[in-house]
Design a protein around this motif. Structure first.
Motif, PDB file in Angstrom:
ATOM      1  N   PHE A 268       0.811  -1.205   0.000  1.00  0.00           N
ATOM      2  CA  PHE A 268       0.000   0.000   0.000  1.00  0.00           C
ATOM      3  C   PHE A 268       0.851   1.264   0.000  1.00  0.00           C
ATOM      4  O   PHE A 268       1.975   1.283   0.511  1.00  0.00           O
ATOM      5  CB  PHE A 268      -0.922   0.019   1.222  1.00  0.00           C
ATOM      6  N   GLN A 269       0.274   2.333  -0.565  1.00  0.00           N
ATOM      7  CA  GLN A 269       0.933   3.629  -0.597  1.00  0.00           C
ATOM      8  C   GLN A 269       1.199   4.121   0.827  1.00  0.00           C
ATOM      9  O   GLN A 269       2.301   4.560   1.154  1.00  0.00           O
ATOM     10  CB  GLN A 269       0.049   4.631  -1.336  1.00  0.00           C
ATOM     11  N   ILE A 270       0.192   4.039   1.687  1.00  0.00           N
ATOM     12  CA  ILE A 270       0.363   4.346   3.104  1.00  0.00           C
ATOM     13  C   ILE A 270       0.602   3.024   3.816  1.00  0.00           C
ATOM     14  O   ILE A 270      -0.235   2.125   3.764  1.00  0.00           O
ATOM     15  CB  ILE A 270      -0.886   5.044   3.671  1.00  0.00           C
ATOM     16  N   MET A 271       1.754   2.906   4.450  1.00  0.00           N
ATOM     17  CA  MET A 271       2.152   1.633   5.039  1.00  0.00           C
ATOM     18  C   MET A 271       1.125   1.159   6.062  1.00  0.00           C
ATOM     19  O   MET A 271       0.583   1.945   6.830  1.00  0.00           O
ATOM     20  CB  MET A 271       3.531   1.764   5.684  1.00  0.00           C
ATOM     21  N   ARG A 272       0.872  -0.141   6.059  1.00  0.00           N
ATOM     22  CA  ARG A 272      -0.158  -0.721   6.920  1.00  0.00           C
ATOM     23  C   ARG A 272       0.425  -1.882   7.730  1.00  0.00           C
ATOM     24  O   ARG A 272       0.023  -3.031   7.549  1.00  0.00           O
ATOM     25  CB  ARG A 272      -1.347  -1.200   6.091  1.00  0.00           C
ATOM     26  N   PRO A 273       1.355  -1.590   8.618  1.00  0.00           N
ATOM     27  CA  PRO A 273       1.902  -2.667   9.452  1.00  0.00           C
ATOM     28  C   PRO A 273       0.969  -3.018  10.597  1.00  0.00           C
ATOM     29  O   PRO A 273       0.114  -2.217  10.991  1.00  0.00           O
ATOM     30  CB  PRO A 273       3.205  -2.052   9.989  1.00  0.00           C
ATOM     31  N   PHE A 274       1.118  -4.213  11.146  1.00  0.00           N
ATOM     32  CA  PHE A 274       0.450  -4.599  12.385  1.00  0.00           C
ATOM     33  C   PHE A 274       1.427  -4.255  13.500  1.00  0.00           C
ATOM     34  O   PHE A 274       2.323  -5.042  13.840  1.00  0.00           O
ATOM     35  CB  PHE A 274       0.091  -6.078  12.364  1.00  0.00           C
ATOM     36  N   THR A 275       1.292  -3.053  14.043  1.00  0.00           N
ATOM     37  CA  THR A 275       2.370  -2.432  14.815  1.00  0.00           C
ATOM     38  C   THR A 275       2.738  -3.182  16.088  1.00  0.00           C
ATOM     39  O   THR A 275       3.891  -3.126  16.518  1.00  0.00           O
ATOM     40  CB  THR A 275       2.005  -0.984  15.168  1.00  0.00           C
ATOM     41  N   ARG A 276       1.781  -3.855  16.719  1.00  0.00           N
ATOM     42  CA  ARG A 276       2.093  -4.550  17.972  1.00  0.00           C
ATOM     43  C   ARG A 276       2.520  -5.998  17.755  1.00  0.00           C
ATOM     44  O   ARG A 276       2.694  -6.738  18.724  1.00  0.00           O
ATOM     45  CB  ARG A 276       0.909  -4.483  18.932  1.00  0.00           C
ATOM     46  N   MET A 277       2.678  -6.382  16.508  1.00  0.00           N
ATOM     47  CA  MET A 277       3.221  -7.696  16.194  1.00  0.00           C
ATOM     48  C   MET A 277       4.694  -7.568  15.830  1.00  0.00           C
ATOM     49  O   MET A 277       5.152  -6.522  15.388  1.00  0.00           O
ATOM     50  CB  MET A 277       2.477  -8.319  15.004  1.00  0.00           C
ATOM     51  N   SER A 278       5.406  -8.655  16.008  1.00  0.00           N
ATOM     52  CA  SER A 278       6.793  -8.681  15.564  1.00  0.00           C
ATOM     53  C   SER A 278       6.847  -8.690  14.038  1.00  0.00           C
ATOM     54  O   SER A 278       5.844  -8.953  13.365  1.00  0.00           O
ATOM     55  CB  SER A 278       7.511  -9.920  16.108  1.00  0.00           C
ATOM     56  N   VAL A 279       8.025  -8.401  13.501  1.00  0.00           N
ATOM     57  CA  VAL A 279       8.209  -8.445  12.050  1.00  0.00           C
ATOM     58  C   VAL A 279       7.862  -9.833  11.522  1.00  0.00           C
ATOM     59  O   VAL A 279       7.166  -9.980  10.516  1.00  0.00           O
ATOM     60  CB  VAL A 279       9.663  -8.076  11.694  1.00  0.00           C
ATOM     61  N   ARG A 280       8.313 -10.845  12.220  1.00  0.00           N
ATOM     62  CA  ARG A 280       8.080 -12.223  11.788  1.00  0.00           C
ATOM     63  C   ARG A 280       6.584 -12.546  11.783  1.00  0.00           C
ATOM     64  O   ARG A 280       6.072 -13.181  10.853  1.00  0.00           O
ATOM     65  CB  ARG A 280       8.822 -13.178  12.715  1.00  0.00           C
ATOM     66  N   ASP A 281       5.873 -12.106  12.822  1.00  0.00           N
ATOM     67  CA  ASP A 281       4.437 -12.382  12.879  1.00  0.00           C
ATOM     68  C   ASP A 281       3.681 -11.601  11.806  1.00  0.00           C
ATOM     69  O   ASP A 281       2.685 -12.089  11.262  1.00  0.00           O
ATOM     70  CB  ASP A 281       3.894 -12.043  14.261  1.00  0.00           C
ATOM     71  N   ASN A 282       4.116 -10.371  11.510  1.00  0.00           N
ATOM     72  CA  ASN A 282       3.520  -9.621  10.419  1.00  0.00           C
ATOM     73  C   ASN A 282       3.582 -10.402   9.124  1.00  0.00           C
ATOM     74  O   ASN A 282       2.598 -10.488   8.385  1.00  0.00           O
ATOM     75  CB  ASN A 282       4.249  -8.287  10.240  1.00  0.00           C
ATOM     76  N   VAL A 283       4.729 -10.977   8.862  1.00  0.00           N
ATOM     77  CA  VAL A 283       4.930 -11.712   7.616  1.00  0.00           C
ATOM     78  C   VAL A 283       4.210 -13.057   7.677  1.00  0.00           C
ATOM     79  O   VAL A 283       3.673 -13.540   6.677  1.00  0.00           O
ATOM     80  CB  VAL A 283       6.429 -11.887   7.333  1.00  0.00           C
ATOM     81  N   ARG A 284       4.151 -13.648   8.863  1.00  0.00           N
ATOM     82  CA  ARG A 284       3.462 -14.929   9.025  1.00  0.00           C
ATOM     83  C   ARG A 284       1.976 -14.805   8.699  1.00  0.00           C
ATOM     84  O   ARG A 284       1.353 -15.756   8.196  1.00  0.00           O
ATOM     85  CB  ARG A 284       3.661 -15.448  10.454  1.00  0.00           C
ATOM     86  N   ILE A 285       1.403 -13.644   8.970  1.00  0.00           N
ATOM     87  CA  ILE A 285       0.003 -13.401   8.595  1.00  0.00           C
ATOM     88  C   ILE A 285      -0.187 -13.627   7.104  1.00  0.00           C
ATOM     89  O   ILE A 285      -1.168 -14.239   6.662  1.00  0.00           O
ATOM     90  CB  ILE A 285      -0.406 -11.962   8.969  1.00  0.00           C
TER      91      ILE A 285
END
Length: 592
Positions: free
Chosen positions: A432-449
Motif C-alpha cells: 500500500f501507498q500508506i504503510m499498513r503494518p500490524f504495529t504490535r506484532m513482531s516483524v516475523r508475525d507480520n509476515v506470518r500473517i
C-alpha cells in the motif's frame, strides 16, 4: 512461542491458586459471593475481549448473550426441570448460535455504527422478556439431591466452579492469541485492509470470534443466575451489564487475557463494596465507578493497565541495551543500475489481463476503459499525475473496489469482482501507498500473517515467513516489533508479507515513497531479484529516475485514461507524457 505461552499461563496459575486459598478461608457469605462474582465478571470480560479486544469492533451489546444464558438456565429448570449443569453447556450452544445470527448482518457495519447497532440487541431482549411476563424469575430450590442442580450450601464451591471456568477460558484465550485464529483477528483489528490483502477472510474470522465470544458470555450468564438465584431483565440485559464487560477489559488492557482479569480484580470489589455501603443513598453507584474508571483510563493509559506497564518495562529495558544496526543490506551500491531486458520477453505467459476497466464515482470517471497485460517476470511501471486514477486502478485489480465495467483475468479466469482475500489466494499480492503494518506484532508475525493464505500449519507458515524475510534482507530483525521499524524496513516488511502469500503477481503502490537514494537502491535491488526469479510486478511510483531503470514497460494514466503504453525510452520522449506528467524540466534534461 510455546515457551512464551507456557510462561504466561504459569504466571496466571500461581495467583489463581492463591486466590482459591484465600477463598477457602473466607467464611463471610457476602465476601464469598464477591469472590465468585469477580471470577464471573472476569470471564465475561474475557468473552468480550475475544471479539472486541482482538478485532477492534467495540461491542456495547454483550449483555444480549449474558442475559440469554441466564434466562435460558432458569426457565429450563422452571418449565422442564433441566439441571443448570446441562444448561451451562446448553447456554454456550445458544450463545454461539445467537452470535452468528447477530454477527452476520451487523458485521456489515463499521466503527461507531457497529457499536451502536450492538447496543440495540440487549435492549430489545430486555423488553421482549418484560413483555413475555418475566419481570423477575427465581431459581427453584431443590431439596432432594440439590448438587445435581448446582445448588450448594457452601459458597466456596461456587467460587471453585467459577475459577475452573475462568481457567478454561484463559487457556482458550491464550490459545487463540497465539494461533492462526488470534493472529487473523489482531491483523483485522490493526488494519483490516492489509489483512484482507494478505488473504484473510475477515467476515469468516469475525463470525468465528463472535460465536466463541457469545458462547462464553452466555455460559457466564448461566453461572451468574445460579449464584445470584434471582434475575430480572434489567439485571442481565441492562446497560450496566454490557458496560461491566467493556470496562473491566478496557481498564485492564484489551487484546490480552490479562486485561479482563486485572480489570475485574480491581474494579468489581470497589463497585460491589460501594454498592453495599452506599447503594441506598446513591443508587447506581456502580455505574459511577465504571464511568470514573473509563475517564482515568483514557487520561492515563488509553490501551489499559497491562499495555501501559508492559511498554514502561520495555522502554526501561531499552535504555540498558546498546543499540545495534542489524539490518541486512540488500544492495551494495547506491547508484541505480539500468535494468536488462526482461528475459521472458513477449512470448512469456500472460498472468494478468485487464480489459476495458472503468470505475465511476457518481459523475466522476476515476478510471476509463483501461486495458493492459502483464506477462510472467515483467515489471510494469504505472505513472501519471496525482489524481490520475493509479491507486483506484490497483484497488480494482485487488478487489477493494468493484469496477463499473471491465474484466480482470488472472491466469485466464475473470476475477474482476472478487474480494481481496480471494484474489490473494489466486496469486495477486499487494502493498500500500500508506504503510499498513500490524504495529504490535513482531516483524516475523507480520509476515506470518501473509503466509496463512497458503500454509497448512503453523510450522509451515513460520518457514514461509522466514524465507520471505530472507528474500528482502530482514531476517536479522525478525523479532522486533513492527512499530519500531524505520520507513525502509517497513516497506521491506510489507513486501515480505506480500511474498509470504506466494503470489505470481505483485501490485506495489509507491514502495519507494519516503526513502532516500541509498534506501531506494536497496528496495529496487530486491524487486529486480524477484523479477529475475519469475515474479510479475506492477508498480506505481513517482521516482522517475528509479522507474526508468527498473521497469520493462510504462503505462501512463491521466484523468483515468491510458495516454500511452510502451518502453521507457519511448514513453519518456513522448510529448503528451511530458506535458501531462514529466514537465518541461524533464524535457530539457532529456535533451541535454
Amino acid at each position: 512461542m510455546k515457551n512464551s505461552r507456557t510462561k504466561s499461563l504459569i504466571y496466571f496459575i500461581v495467583p489463581a491458586l492463591a486466590y482459591l486459598a484465600l477463598a477457602a478461608v473466607v467464611t463471610n457469605s457476602y465476601y464469598q459471593l464477591m469472590l465468585t462474582l469477580i471470577l464471573i465478571w472476569a470471564t465475561f470480560g474475557l468473552s468480550w475481549n475475544i471479539l472486541s479486544g482482538y478485532t477492534g469492533l467495540i461491542s456495547f451489546g454483550h449483555a444480549a448473550f449474558f442475559g440469554t444464558g441466564a434466562f435460558a438456565t432458569v426457565l429450563a429448570q422452571i418449565y422442564w426441570s433441566i439441571s443448570p449443569w446441562v444448561m451451562f453447556f446448553g447456554s454456550g450452544v445458544i450463545g454461539a448460535m445467537l452470535g452468528l445470527a447477530i454477527g452476520f448482518p451487523t458485521f456489515r457495519l463499521r466503527g461507531h455504527y457497529f457499536a451502536l447497532s450492538m447496543l440495540a440487541y440487549p435492549l430489545a431482549f430486555m423488553y421482549v422478556f418484560l413483555w413475555l411476563g418475566f419481570p423477575e424469575v427465581s431459581v427453584p430450590r431443590v431439596h432432594g439431591n440439590p448438587a445435581a442442580y448446582m445448588q450448594f450450601s457452601d459458597g466456596r464451591i461456587y467460587t471453585l466452579i467459577a475459577m475452573v471456568f475462568l481457567i478454561v477460558v484463559v487457556f482458550l484465550s491464550r490459545l487463540i492469541e497465539s494461533s492462526r485464529f488470534g493472529m487473523a483477528l489482531i491483523a483485522i483489528k490493526q488494519n483490516e485492509a492489509a489483512a484482507e490483502a494478505a488473504g484473510i477472510d475477515s467476515l469468516r474470522w469475525k463470525l468465528r470470534a463472535i460465536a466463541v465470544s457469545g458462547a462464553i458470555a452466555a455460559m457466564a450468564g448461566s453461572l451468574y443466575a445460579v449464584v445470584i438465584l434471582v434475575i430480572t431483565p434489567q439485571s442481565v440485559f441492562g446497560m450496566l451489564v454490557s458496560a461491566q464487560a467493556l470496562t473491566v477489559a478496557m481498564f485492564g488492557g484489551i487484546g490480552t487475557f490479562w486485561g479482563p482479569i486485572i480489570g475485574a480484580g480491581l474494579l468489581i470489589p470497589i463497585a460491589e463494596i460501594l454498592h453495599a455501603e452506599l447503594g441506598n443513598l446513591l443508587p447506581g453507584i456502580q455505574g459511577v465507578v465504571y464511568g470514573v474508571a473509563i475517564v482515568v483510563l483514557i487520561t492515563l493509559a488509553p490501551e489499559g493497565i497491562f499495555w501501559k506497564v508492559r511498554d514502561w518495562i520495555g522502554s526501561a529495558r531499552k535504555k540498558d541495551e546498546i543499540p545495534a544496526h542489524s539490518v541486512t543490506h540488500t544492495a551494495e551500491a547506491p547508484d541505480f543500475v539500468p535494468r536488462k531486458s526482461n528475459p521472458a520477453g513477449e512470448t512469456s505467459e500472460i498472468v494478468l489481463d485487464v480489459r476495458n476497466m472503468s470505475k465511476n464515482f457518481g459523475g466522476l470517471q476515476a478510471v476509463q476503459d483501461v486495458s493492459f497485460q502483464l506477462r510472467r517476470g515483467m515489471i510494469l511501471g504505472i505513472i501519471g499525475p496525482n489524481g490520475a486514477g493509479k491507486t483506484t486502478l490497483f484497488n480494482l485489480l485487488n478487489g477493494f473496489q468493484d469496477p463499473t465495467a471491465g474484466e480482470v483475468f488472472v491466469n485466464g479466469k475473470d476475477m474482476a469482482r472478487c474480494k481481496p482475500h480471494v484474489l490473494c489466494r489466486a496469486g495477486v499480492g499487494r502493498t500500500f501507498q500508506i504503510m499498513r503494518p500490524f504495529t504490535r506484532m513482531s516483524v516475523r508475525d507480520n509476515v506470518r500473517i501473509g503466509a496463512y493464505v497458503t500454509a497448512g500449519s503453523e510450522a509451515e507458515a513460520a518457514e514461509i515467513a522466514d524465507e520471505a524475510l530472507r528474500q528482502v534482507g530482514l531476517s536479522a530483525i525478525s523479532e522486533r516489533l513492527a512499530g519500531e521499524l524505520s520507513t525502509k524496513e517497513l516497506r521491506l516488511m510489507e513486501l515480505a508479507r506480500a511474498l509470504a502469500g506466494k503470489p505470481h503477481t505483485l501490485l506495489l503502490d509507491e514502495t519507494l515513497a519516503g526513502l532516500g537514494r541509498d534506501e531506494s537502491a536497496e528496495v529496487v535491488a530486491v524487486i529486480r531479484r524477484l523479477s529475475a526469479d519469475g515474479m510479475t510486478v506492477a508498480i506505481i511510483e513517482h521516482t522517475m529516475q528509479a522507474m526508468v531503470q527498473l521497469v520493462d514497460r510504462f503505462l501512463v494514466l491521466d484523468h483515468g485514461q491510458v495516454i500511452m503504453e510502451g518502453l521507457p525510452s519511448e514513453v519518456t520522449k513522448n510529448p503528451h507524457v511530458i506535458e501531462a506528467y514529466l514537465g518541461k524540466k524533464w524535457n530539457a534534461n532529456a535533451q541535454d
